[in-house]
Scaffold this active site. Structure first.
Site, mmCIF file in Angstrom:
data_model
loop_
_atom_site.group_PDB
_atom_site.id
_atom_site.type_symbol
_atom_site.label_atom_id
_atom_site.label_comp_id
_atom_site.label_asym_id
_atom_site.label_seq_id
_atom_site.Cartn_x
_atom_site.Cartn_y
_atom_site.Cartn_z
ATOM 1 N N GLY A 177 0.994 -1.184 -0.029
ATOM 2 C CA GLY A 177 0.132 -0.164 0.115
ATOM 3 C C GLY A 177 1.020 1.220 0.039
ATOM 4 C CG ASN A 190 4.798 0.381 0.262
ATOM 5 O OD1 ASN A 190 4.706 -0.628 1.351
ATOM 6 N ND2 ASN A 190 4.320 0.245 -0.776
ATOM 7 C CB THR A 224 10.112 10.347 -9.153
ATOM 8 O OG1 THR A 224 8.930 10.043 -9.686
ATOM 9 C CG2 THR A 224 10.199 11.179 -7.901
ATOM 10 N N GLY A 272 8.929 4.469 -5.954
ATOM 11 C CA GLY A 272 8.221 5.839 -5.716
ATOM 12 C C GLY A 272 8.059 6.135 -4.389
ATOM 13 C CG ASP A 273 5.062 3.564 -2.355
ATOM 14 O OD1 ASP A 273 4.453 4.660 -2.867
ATOM 15 O OD2 ASP A 273 4.863 2.428 -2.595
HETATM 16 O O1 RIB Z 1 3.765 1.746 -5.104
HETATM 17 C C1 RIB Z 1 3.746 0.378 -4.693
HETATM 18 C C2 RIB Z 1 2.651 -0.087 -4.111
HETATM 19 O O2 RIB Z 1 1.375 0.119 -4.888
HETATM 20 C C3 RIB Z 1 2.392 -1.701 -3.714
HETATM 21 O O3 RIB Z 1 2.724 -1.794 -2.530
HETATM 22 C C4 RIB Z 1 1.198 -1.897 -3.914
HETATM 23 O O4 RIB Z 1 0.343 -2.428 -2.691
HETATM 24 C C5 RIB Z 1 0.535 -0.614 -4.454
HETATM 25 O O5 RIB Z 1 -0.425 -0.045 -3.539
#
Ligand code: RIB
Length: 307
Positions: A40, A44, A221, A253-254
């Protein structure tokens, strides 16, 4: 406890398959490996910020089930404040992640489940935490009305706001003025503007369109090319920071957003925070998984000292 970074966002369980190719409709074939882990985008980013050293609070909603317990165990292990992680009466969501075994690229389907039932009233209950934060972060895996509500609360209290418009979607015009740092990737930037974002010059042109809509700073990014900061003063490019061969790009990206937010919360200048975010992302792509791939602060500092 007051937190440096407050993240409003999704948790889903990542169900990841590594494979040489995508199946066709109606086809079954044997993949290479399988992994189940916390994911998610919001979650993350909270893990990335916490591992980067920021005191982090997560606002979300979980089901009372095995995936919900996976989330809570993760936050306990990472020291993330869960006072405003609410309980839903429906199941926690999941993401089906297909990873190309050779290139590490991915294709993802997200069904957000419980987190998508969070309401503006529940976000209001976290106002105290938002008001005392240095940086507020959101993405687009929750209802847009809830995301806008959170940004509005943060703005009301003078908190620096970061919006990662992922997954790609159009945004209401009212949201842009609430955003200090809009952080799209090339695909999201293209979706938001209807423009091609294939080159650095195109990224600058698209960022200008987003600036005119009211966001204060645009951070695009650019994958292995790094990141672009565009604001009224002009452009500033930051090179990607490599930590080795790419294993999986899911969650990169997270990683950037969590690291960027943590660095901003320390009072670093935006360009310095971008370099920090690039280092967090550079390490995360050398590992499998999303939240589990986020580096510890010492690893980021070591990489930056070497680069
Ligand atoms: O950005 C990656 C995430 O996107 C994954 O962890 C997946 O859960 C989606 O939400």
């Amino acid at each position: 406890m007051s937190c440096d970074v407050v993240v409003l966002g999704s948790f889903v369980a990542d169900v990841a398959f590594r494979t040489r190719r995508l199946p066709k409709w109606g086809e079954t074939f044997m993949g290479e490996t399988f992994a189940l882990g916390p994911g998610g985008k919001g979650s993350n980013q909270a893990v990335a910020a916490a591992r980067a050293g920021a005191k982090t609070c997560f606002i979300s909603k979980l089901g009372e089930d095995a995936f919900g317990r996976l989330a809570r165990d993760t936050y306990a292990a990472e020291g993330i404040d869960t006072e405003f992680v609410f309980q839903a009466d429906c199941a926690t969501g999941a993401a089906a992640i297909i990873i190309d075994e050779e290139r590490g690229e991915n294709a993802i389907i997200v069904v957000p489940g419980a987190c998508y039932t969070i309401t503006p009233e529940e976000v209001d209950r976290a106002e105290r935490a938002i008001a005392s934060a240095k940086v507020f972060v959101a993405q687009l895996e929750l209802p847009i009305s809830v995301v806008e509500h959170g940004l509005r609360l943060a703005k009301k209290h003078g908190v620096t706001t970061v919006l990662n418009p992922a997954p790609a979607a159009s945004l209401p015009e009212s949201i842009f003025a609430l955003v200090d740092y809009l952080v799209p990737n090339e695909t999201e930037c293209s979706e938001l503007t209807g423009m091609s974002v294939a080159t650095d010059a195109e990224a600058e042109q698209a960022a200008d369109v987003l600036l005119k809509r009211g966001a204060s700073n645009i951070v695009v990014t650019l994958g292995e090319r790094g990141a672009l900061l565009r604001n009224v003063s002009g452009s500033c490019f930051t090179k990607a920071v490599s930590a080795g061969s790419v294993v999986e790009t899911t969650g990169a990206g997270d990683a950037f957003c969590g690291g960027f937010a943590a660095a901003l919360a320390e009072g670093r200048a935006p360009q310095d925070a971008m370099r920090f975010g690039c280092a967090v992302a550079g390490i995360s792509v050398t590992r499998a998984g999303t939240a589990p791939s986020m580096p510890k602060r010492s690893e980021v500092d070591d990489l930056l000292a070497r680069s």
